[in-house]
Write an enzyme that holds these catalytic residues in place. Structure first.
Site, PDB file in Angstrom:
ATOM      1  N   CYS A 152     -17.253   2.578  56.942  1.00 19.49           N
ATOM      2  CA  CYS A 152     -17.233   2.300  58.380  1.00 19.49           C
ATOM      3  C   CYS A 152     -17.493   0.811  58.596  1.00 19.49           C
ATOM      4  O   CYS A 152     -17.902   0.105  57.678  1.00 19.49           O
ATOM      5  CB  CYS A 152     -18.304   3.080  59.104  1.00 19.49           C
TER       6      CYS A 152
ATOM      7  N   ARG B 285      -9.798  -1.466  58.631  1.00 18.76           N
ATOM      8  CA  ARG B 285     -10.419  -0.377  57.889  1.00 18.76           C
ATOM      9  C   ARG B 285      -9.913   0.986  58.364  1.00 18.76           C
ATOM     10  O   ARG B 285     -10.162   1.998  57.728  1.00 18.76           O
ATOM     11  CB  ARG B 285     -11.934  -0.403  58.111  1.00 18.76           C
TER      12      ARG B 285
ATOM     13  N   TRP C  30     -15.247   5.786  59.903  1.00 24.38           N
ATOM     14  CA  TRP C  30     -14.352   6.461  58.943  1.00 24.38           C
ATOM     15  C   TRP C  30     -15.148   7.687  58.554  1.00 24.38           C
ATOM     16  O   TRP C  30     -16.105   7.621  57.792  1.00 24.38           O
ATOM     17  CB  TRP C  30     -14.086   5.531  57.756  1.00 24.38           C
TER      18      TRP C  30
ATOM     19  N   ASN D 126     -23.539   3.287  57.972  1.00 26.83           N
ATOM     20  CA  ASN D 126     -22.442   3.411  57.027  1.00 26.83           C
ATOM     21  C   ASN D 126     -23.054   3.949  55.743  1.00 26.83           C
ATOM     22  O   ASN D 126     -24.091   3.465  55.325  1.00 26.83           O
ATOM     23  CB  ASN D 126     -21.853   2.010  56.806  1.00 26.83           C
ATOM     24  N   GLY D 127     -22.443   4.952  55.123  1.00 21.41           N
ATOM     25  CA  GLY D 127     -23.005   5.511  53.890  1.00 21.41           C
ATOM     26  C   GLY D 127     -23.192   7.003  54.022  1.00 21.41           C
ATOM     27  O   GLY D 127     -22.649   7.634  54.932  1.00 21.41           O
TER      28      GLY D 127
ATOM     29  N   GLU E 129       0.434   7.526  35.324  1.00 11.65           N
ATOM     30  CA  GLU E 129      -0.107   6.742  36.434  1.00 11.65           C
ATOM     31  C   GLU E 129      -0.005   5.239  36.140  1.00 11.65           C
ATOM     32  O   GLU E 129       0.335   4.447  37.016  1.00 11.65           O
ATOM     33  CB  GLU E 129      -1.561   7.174  36.712  1.00 11.65           C
TER      34      GLU E 129
ATOM     35  N   LYS F  36       2.075   2.601  38.420  1.00 16.79           N
ATOM     36  CA  LYS F  36       1.477   1.396  39.016  1.00 16.79           C
ATOM     37  C   LYS F  36       2.349   0.189  38.702  1.00 16.79           C
ATOM     38  O   LYS F  36       2.627  -0.619  39.579  1.00 16.79           O
ATOM     39  CB  LYS F  36       0.063   1.129  38.469  1.00 16.79           C
TER      40      LYS F  36
ATOM     41  N   GLU G 248       5.821   0.352  40.627  1.00 12.13           N
ATOM     42  CA  GLU G 248       5.829   0.251  42.100  1.00 12.13           C
ATOM     43  C   GLU G 248       5.426  -1.125  42.617  1.00 12.13           C
ATOM     44  O   GLU G 248       5.882  -1.542  43.662  1.00 12.13           O
ATOM     45  CB  GLU G 248       5.020   1.361  42.765  1.00 12.13           C
TER      46      GLU G 248
ATOM     47  N   HIS H 290      11.248  13.046  20.082  1.00 11.13           N
ATOM     48  CA  HIS H 290      12.309  13.882  20.643  1.00 11.13           C
ATOM     49  C   HIS H 290      13.231  13.074  21.552  1.00 11.13           C
ATOM     50  O   HIS H 290      13.980  13.638  22.335  1.00 11.13           O
ATOM     51  CB  HIS H 290      11.684  15.054  21.414  1.00 11.13           C
TER      52      HIS H 290
ATOM     53  N   LYS I 277       2.720   3.609  52.781  1.00 12.96           N
ATOM     54  CA  LYS I 277       1.436   4.139  52.315  1.00 12.96           C
ATOM     55  C   LYS I 277       1.409   5.654  52.396  1.00 12.96           C
ATOM     56  O   LYS I 277       0.893   6.321  51.522  1.00 12.96           O
ATOM     57  CB  LYS I 277       0.303   3.527  53.160  1.00 12.96           C
TER      58      LYS I 277
HETATM   59  C1  AGP Z   1       1.031   5.725  44.550  1.00  7.20           C
HETATM   60  O1  AGP Z   1       0.539   4.472  44.290  1.00  7.20           O
HETATM   61  C2  AGP Z   1       1.686   5.904  45.866  1.00  7.20           C
HETATM   62  N1  AGP Z   1       0.948   5.389  46.938  1.00  7.20           N
HETATM   63  C3  AGP Z   1       2.229   7.332  46.084  1.00  7.20           C
HETATM   64  O2  AGP Z   1       2.748   7.837  44.897  1.00  7.20           O
HETATM   65  C4  AGP Z   1       1.249   8.350  46.677  1.00  7.20           C
HETATM   66  O3  AGP Z   1       0.292   8.722  45.726  1.00  7.20           O
HETATM   67  C5  AGP Z   1       2.019   9.571  47.177  1.00  7.20           C
HETATM   68  O4  AGP Z   1       2.919   9.175  48.184  1.00  7.20           O
HETATM   69  C6  AGP Z   1       1.121  10.655  47.681  1.00  7.20           C
HETATM   70  O5  AGP Z   1       0.325  10.217  48.742  1.00  7.20           O
HETATM   71  P1  AGP Z   1      -0.892  11.068  49.241  1.00  7.20           P
HETATM   72  O6  AGP Z   1      -1.896  11.101  48.142  1.00  7.20           O
HETATM   73  O7  AGP Z   1      -1.384  10.360  50.462  1.00  7.20           O
HETATM   74  O8  AGP Z   1      -0.395  12.443  49.533  1.00  7.20           O
END
Ligand code: AGP
Length: 609
Positions: A2, A27, A74, A98-99, A482, A486, A489, A505, A604
């Site tokens: 927050c 935030r 938040w 906050n916390g 993962e 990273k 993307e 394989h 996002k």
């Molecule tokens: C990963 O870095 C991305 N932001 C993306 O793969 C993300 O994890 C995916 O769109 C799922 O989002 P969510 O966890 O908000 O459902």
């Protein structure tokens, strides 16, 4: 998580507080509020949603005063609502916080037994009651705050205002940042520097266990025991954009470095080191219902899907429940076998991903019990589920998920242990050991973060390569996925994650001197097998970047680059191995000059199909 602002001086507090809160808007908001002292009373205005709603409320019902506190919320405990918005008031005391107060339920029960009436579902309101009670017992504000804080367990950054002592505001810190800003005839307290940067650049950072007694003329910092602490005044030379990111160049880097705190917040107040028990607030499945669960489906997208793959290992290993992981976009369109003995776990940072939401709805329609792991409180997926485990990671602004992933892994660890204990699958001594391992984790993450400089050096040697392969086995195979995600993307470099056993394989055909291979080889039952994979890559001229445990000497002679990560239990290694991969992707992206926080073509939260 927050945002907090406090002001005391000669100017209009309301204007200063709103300006400060506006600067914390990055935030994310679910509610906000301010409290201002107006002669003999505290005037409070609170509103749900964006700050603009609070501003509208203030236009209709203005407040005037020269001392006040403000908050942007938040949500952690209690859904976003006006009653749960801060400041919380009891008697003549107002508090913003906050916390997480871990023992708030016990404190709340005891306060209620003595006649206290609560108006919110928050942990914070307990603080207002405790401080107000101490004042009713004759203590002054400073001593009342000190006494109240001795009763609470958890993390806090808080600012307190009291009608009886209108010439001061009091701040206190434990594991959540708080800073005092010094002006001319006026002073400030804030959770983050951006809130006050246009008012003053002279600040004092509070440390854990310190309280700040702030009047318009001075700020005195003391310990919780009342001993005055000599603090260093710092001059902040950040520009406003840097300040928003806490001095980091990008939100992604800030969020990577927030992980020790974020992971601790995920398990804070949910574990007992004495009994090995896990307490999951918001969990509504009975012990009997749990025992009837025959099959688990985990549904998620992207990074959350990778976390789910680790979750499968945990649930199978600890609870011996049949578990399948589905991409939500696939699950919703195939006809999965679901009945009342099926548990569906939806995993989503945002809680708004369209495919995951649709999969969760479909599972519910078919009669499944639905649990979700979400970061955003009261998000659509959380609301659609029968039970929720919130990760409490705080807002994640960088499009590339970092702290969301490691806190999801922590949530799965908690959930699997919770199920296993309730199903009688894990003995008490093992559970206690698992809880102890978890408690040590934030410090190990901190140590892993100190590897940054070395990882930046590796990034400099490799950022011109066009393809990367990431290999892992078992629980670390999803970490390879993962790591590759990273890199692709944010740097737009082609990268693939693969289970190392599958190399021969197909993917081995790709190996040559232009294909660096990132190998996850911590100690464990597949270590020898990973050594075999390293040999295979080396024999074909490939370059190896190896992630191993501290003290590993075997891989050093074989790999081109070695990153040594602290040791942890098998179940927690995925979290530690993730950190260097995040840093590696980050530094490569910076070297390539991409838009790290908002990579091209991505959003996002993917709220459309
Ligand atoms: C990963 O870095 C991305 N932001 C993306 O793969 C993300 O994890 C995916 O769109 C799922 O989002 P969510 O966890 O908000 O459902």
């Amino acid at each position: 998580m927050c945002g907090i602002v406090g002001y005391i001086g000669n100017k209009d507090a309301c204007e200063i507080l709103i300006d400060g809160l506006r600067r914390l808007e990055y935030r994310g908001y679910d509610s906000s509020g301010i409290a201002v002292i107006d002669s003999n009373s505290i005037l409070v205005r609170r509103s749900v949603g964006k700050l603009i709603n609070l501003e509208k409320r203030l236009n209709e019902m203005p407040v005037k005063g020269t001392a006040g506190i403000g908050h942007t919320r938040w949500a952690t405990h209690g859904r976003p609502s006006e009653e749960n918005a801060h400041p919380h008031i009891e008697g003549n005391v107002a508090v913003v916080h906050n916390g997480i107060i871990e023992n708030y339920l016990t404190l709340k029960e005891s306060l209620k037994r003595h006649g206290a009436i609560f108006h919110s579902e928050t942990d914070t309101e307990v603080l207002a009651h405790l401080i107000s009670n101490e004042m009713k017992n004759g203590k002054d504000l400073e001593n009342a705050v000190r006494k109240a804080l001795k009763l609470v367990k958890g993390s806090y950054a808080l600012v307190v205002l009291c009608v009886d002592e209108p010439d001061k505001i009091i701040g206190a810190r434990m594991e959540c940042p708080l800073v005092v800003g010094l002006g001319e005839g006026e002073n400030f307290i804030a959770s983050d520097i951006p809130a006050i940067l246009n008012k003053t650049r002279k600040v004092i950072f509070l440390e854990d266990g310190e309280i700040a007694v702030v009047s318009k003329e001075r700020a005195v910092i003391k310990t919780l025991q009342g001993v005055i602490v000599k603090k260093t005044l710092r001059i902040i030379d950040w520009n406003p954009t840097m300040a928003e990111k806490g001095g980091y160049r990008h939100f992604m880097l800030k969020e990577i470095f927030e992980q020790p705190r974020a992971v601790a917040d995920t398990f804070r107040g949910r574990i007992s080191e004495e009994t090995g028990d896990v307490i999951l607030d918001g969990f509504k499945i009975s012990r009997n219902k749990l025992k009837e669960v025959e099959r688990v489906y985990i549904v998620a997208c992207g990074t959350s899907w990778h976390a789910s793959l680790v979750g499968k290992f945990l649930l199978e290993e600890l609870c011996r429940i049949r578990t399948e992981v589905d991409l939500a976009s696939e699950f919703r369109y195939r006809n999965p076998v679901i009945d009342k003995n099926t548990l569906v776990i939806g995993v989503s940072q945002s809680g708004e991903t369209a495919d995951t939401l649709a999969a969760v709805k479909e599972a519910k329609r078919k009669g499944a019990e639905v649990v979700s792991i979400c970061n955003v409180i009261e998000s659509s997926i959380a609301r659609e589920s029968h039970s929720v485990v919130y990760t409490h990671a705080g807002p994640e602004i960088g499009v590339a998920s970092t702290k969301a992933f490691t806190t999801q892994l922590t949530a799965f660890y908690l959930m699997a242990l919770y199920f296993a204990r309730r199903m009688g699958m894990v003995k008490k001594d093992i559970a206690i050991e698992m809880v102890h391992e978890l408690v040590k984790l934030p410090h190990k993450i901190e140590r892993t973060l100190t590897l940054e400089k070395g990882i930046e050096g590796i990034a400099k040697r490799y950022f011109n390569f066009r393809d990367f392969l990431y290999l892992g086995r078992g629980m670390n195979y999803p970490v390879a996925l993962e790591g590759a995600l990273k890199l692709k993307e944010i740097s737009y470099i082609h990268a693939e994650g693969y289970p190392a056993g599958e190399m021969k394989h197909g993917p081995i055909a790709l190996i040559d001197e232009d294909m660096p291979v990132v190998v996850l080889a911590p100690k464990g039952k597949t270590y020898e097998k990973m050594m075999g994979n390293i040999e295979e890559v080396k024999a074909r001229g490939g370059k190896i970047i190896a992630l191993v445990n501290e003290g590993d000497k075997d891989v050093a002679g074989k790999a081109d680059e070695v990153i040594q990560v602290p040791c942890a239990s098998l179940f927690l290694m995925p979290i530690l191995l993730t950190i260097p991969l995040q840093l590696f992707a980050y530094h490569i992206a910076v070297l390539k000059g991409t838009d790290v926080d908002q990579p091209r073509n991505l959003a996002k939260s993917v709220t459309v199909e």
